[in-house]
Design a protein around this motif. Sequence first.
Motif, short mmCIF file in Angstrom:
data_model
loop_
_atom_site.label_atom_id
_atom_site.label_comp_id
_atom_site.label_asym_id
_atom_site.label_seq_id
_atom_site.Cartn_x
_atom_site.Cartn_y
_atom_site.Cartn_z
N PRO A 94 12.79 47.18 95.55
CA PRO A 94 13.21 47.05 94.16
C PRO A 94 12.01 47.09 93.20
CG PRO A 94 13.25 44.91 95.23
CD PRO A 94 12.94 45.92 96.31
N GLY A 95 12.31 47.36 91.94
CA GLY A 95 11.28 47.30 90.92
C GLY A 95 10.47 48.56 90.73
N SER A 96 11.00 49.70 91.15
CA SER A 96 10.23 50.95 90.99
C SER A 96 10.03 51.26 89.51
CB SER A 96 10.97 52.11 91.68
OG SER A 96 12.18 52.40 91.01
N PRO A 97 8.97 51.99 89.17
CA PRO A 97 8.68 52.29 87.76
C PRO A 97 9.68 53.28 87.18
CG PRO A 97 7.16 53.46 89.19
CD PRO A 97 7.93 52.53 90.08
N ARG A 98 9.97 53.12 85.89
CA ARG A 98 10.85 54.08 85.20
C ARG A 98 10.06 55.35 84.90
NH1 ARG A 98 14.53 53.17 79.72
NH2 ARG A 98 15.22 55.35 79.53
N ILE A 99 10.74 56.49 85.11
CA ILE A 99 10.14 57.77 84.76
C ILE A 99 11.03 58.46 83.72
CG2 ILE A 99 9.04 58.02 87.01
CD1 ILE A 99 11.23 60.06 87.75
N ASP A 100 10.47 59.40 83.00
CA ASP A 100 11.24 60.14 82.01
C ASP A 100 12.27 61.03 82.70
OD1 ASP A 100 9.77 59.02 79.93
OD2 ASP A 100 8.30 60.65 79.93
N ASN A 101 13.16 61.59 81.91
CA ASN A 101 14.13 62.58 82.38
C ASN A 101 14.03 63.80 81.46
OD1 ASN A 101 16.26 63.99 83.48
ND2 ASN A 101 17.85 62.70 82.60
N PRO A 102 13.41 64.89 81.93
CA PRO A 102 12.78 65.08 83.24
C PRO A 102 11.49 64.27 83.38
CG PRO A 102 12.40 66.98 81.86
CD PRO A 102 13.33 66.11 81.09
N LYS A 134 21.69 54.83 86.02
CA LYS A 134 20.35 54.61 86.57
C LYS A 134 20.28 55.18 87.97
CE LYS A 134 17.08 51.02 87.97
NZ LYS A 134 16.89 49.56 88.17
N LEU A 135 19.33 56.06 88.20
CA LEU A 135 19.10 56.63 89.52
C LEU A 135 17.81 56.07 90.09
CD1 LEU A 135 21.12 58.76 88.29
CD2 LEU A 135 19.93 60.45 89.69
N ASP A 136 17.91 55.29 91.17
CA ASP A 136 16.73 54.90 91.94
C ASP A 136 16.48 56.00 92.97
OD1 ASP A 136 15.37 52.37 91.39
OD2 ASP A 136 17.37 51.49 91.55
N ILE A 137 15.27 56.54 92.97
CA ILE A 137 14.94 57.70 93.81
C ILE A 137 13.69 57.37 94.62
CG2 ILE A 137 14.41 60.17 93.79
CD1 ILE A 137 15.42 59.97 90.73
N TYR A 138 13.70 57.70 95.89
CA TYR A 138 12.50 57.49 96.70
C TYR A 138 12.63 58.28 98.01
CZ TYR A 138 15.41 54.05 99.20
OH TYR A 138 16.42 53.44 99.91
N HIS A 139 11.50 58.55 98.64
CA HIS A 139 11.51 59.25 99.92
C HIS A 139 10.18 59.06 100.62
CE1 HIS A 139 9.03 62.70 98.53
NE2 HIS A 139 9.68 62.57 97.39
N ARG A 160 8.22 56.82 94.49
CA ARG A 160 9.38 56.01 94.12
C ARG A 160 9.47 55.96 92.59
NH1 ARG A 160 11.07 52.52 98.38
NH2 ARG A 160 9.60 52.50 100.15
N GLY A 161 10.68 55.85 92.10
CA GLY A 161 10.87 55.72 90.66
C GLY A 161 12.34 55.66 90.33
N HIS A 162 12.64 55.38 89.06
CA HIS A 162 14.02 55.44 88.60
C HIS A 162 14.06 56.10 87.23
CE1 HIS A 162 12.90 51.61 86.53
NE2 HIS A 162 13.78 52.00 85.65
N GLN A 163 15.18 56.75 86.95
CA GLN A 163 15.38 57.39 85.66
C GLN A 163 16.84 57.27 85.27
OE1 GLN A 163 15.90 62.01 87.28
NE2 GLN A 163 14.20 61.52 85.96
N PHE A 164 17.15 57.61 84.03
CA PHE A 164 18.52 57.50 83.52
C PHE A 164 19.04 58.89 83.15
CE2 PHE A 164 16.66 53.36 83.02
CZ PHE A 164 17.70 52.48 83.30
N THR A 165 20.30 59.13 83.48
CA THR A 165 20.89 60.43 83.18
C THR A 165 21.06 60.60 81.68
OG1 THR A 165 23.11 59.48 83.44
CG2 THR A 165 22.13 60.54 85.37
N ASP A 166 21.07 61.88 81.24
CA ASP A 166 21.23 62.15 79.82
C ASP A 166 22.70 62.12 79.42
OD1 ASP A 166 22.39 64.57 80.63
OD2 ASP A 166 20.60 65.77 80.19
N ALA A 167 23.00 62.52 78.20
CA ALA A 167 24.37 62.44 77.69
C ALA A 167 25.34 63.29 78.49
CB ALA A 167 24.39 62.85 76.22
N ASP A 168 24.82 64.30 79.18
CA ASP A 168 25.67 65.17 79.98
C ASP A 168 25.63 64.80 81.47
OD1 ASP A 168 27.52 67.28 80.01
OD2 ASP A 168 25.99 68.73 80.60
N GLY A 169 25.06 63.64 81.79
CA GLY A 169 25.00 63.18 83.17
C GLY A 169 23.94 63.87 84.00
#
Length: 308
Positions: A94-102, A134-139, A160-169
């Motif tokens: 838990p606690g991954s840094p937020r990244i922009d979208n894109p 919110k998408l938590d993404i890692y590999h 690792r990171g997380h980002q949020f979908t835009d208005a169109d998902g």
Amino acid sequence: MTTTTDPSYVDPALINPRAVRLVEAFKNALARMRDEEGLTFDDLNAVTDLLQRTQTATGAPLALVAMPLYSELFQGGRDGYTPSEDVNSPTFIPGSPRIDNPGTLQMQPDEPGTPLIVSGRVLDGHGRPLAGAKLDIYHAANNGNYSGLYDDGVPKYNLRGHQFTDADGRYTFTTITPVAYADPHITAVDGVAEAVAAVGRSLYRPAHIHYEVHHSDLIAPWRGEIYFRGDPVIPVDFVGGDTGPSRPAGRHRPARGPRGHRRTRFPGPLQDHGVRLRPQDPHQPRHHHAEDHAGMTPGTQRPDRLPG
């Protein structure tokens, strides 16, 4: 003063009917395997011995160590390959840094591997875009290790990171193309290679990217893994053959972009493969709490090592 207790007394209030049924069903299943497949006590002893030694080597809970034996049973009717939304991947932190979208997943300046651009779309159970999810993404890294699990000098939230979908998902992120890997702590256990080969599986896990999707309108988070279409390791995956729904897989398509990058259009973990996110039911509690039928809350302790 000595208290005499009737050794035949069992408190009825402590009897769990479901536990009684499960034990009886398990014994019946073993009896069928004995009669139909020739199961012996030596077979059971060999399996449990191997699992115990693997558990000692990895530090993972025994139930997760044994997951290659039954992972398909707990997909819950979902298309996500993670066994169920109540089973957290042991490689999640838990606690991954937020990244922009894109945006770009955190990585080291000299991160080995082929750069990859991933994009997709998140839809709810009615096929509508889910904005602000919110998408938590890692590999795993190119060497097969997940950051934060080993004292190897790699930053805790590498890849690792997380980002949020835009208005169109929609979402887009850049990372390094994951590769198939075998956990060295497991493969070093004497007998594992032979046992895996005996059931027609590889010691490797196919390349994949972990997703967790969270949104206040969802009854529960979606957890799963995205694979690469056509990967020959998928049918012989160490974690288990796939008897459930197909695993989500992305298509590789050349696209214009920065030099050395590949763009992969994943269908989004929730779109073309029938992974339907259920909207929040106004008659149900908004916050999902995972609890098993015996009334015991699953633990949240993360094992140190296990294929993710």
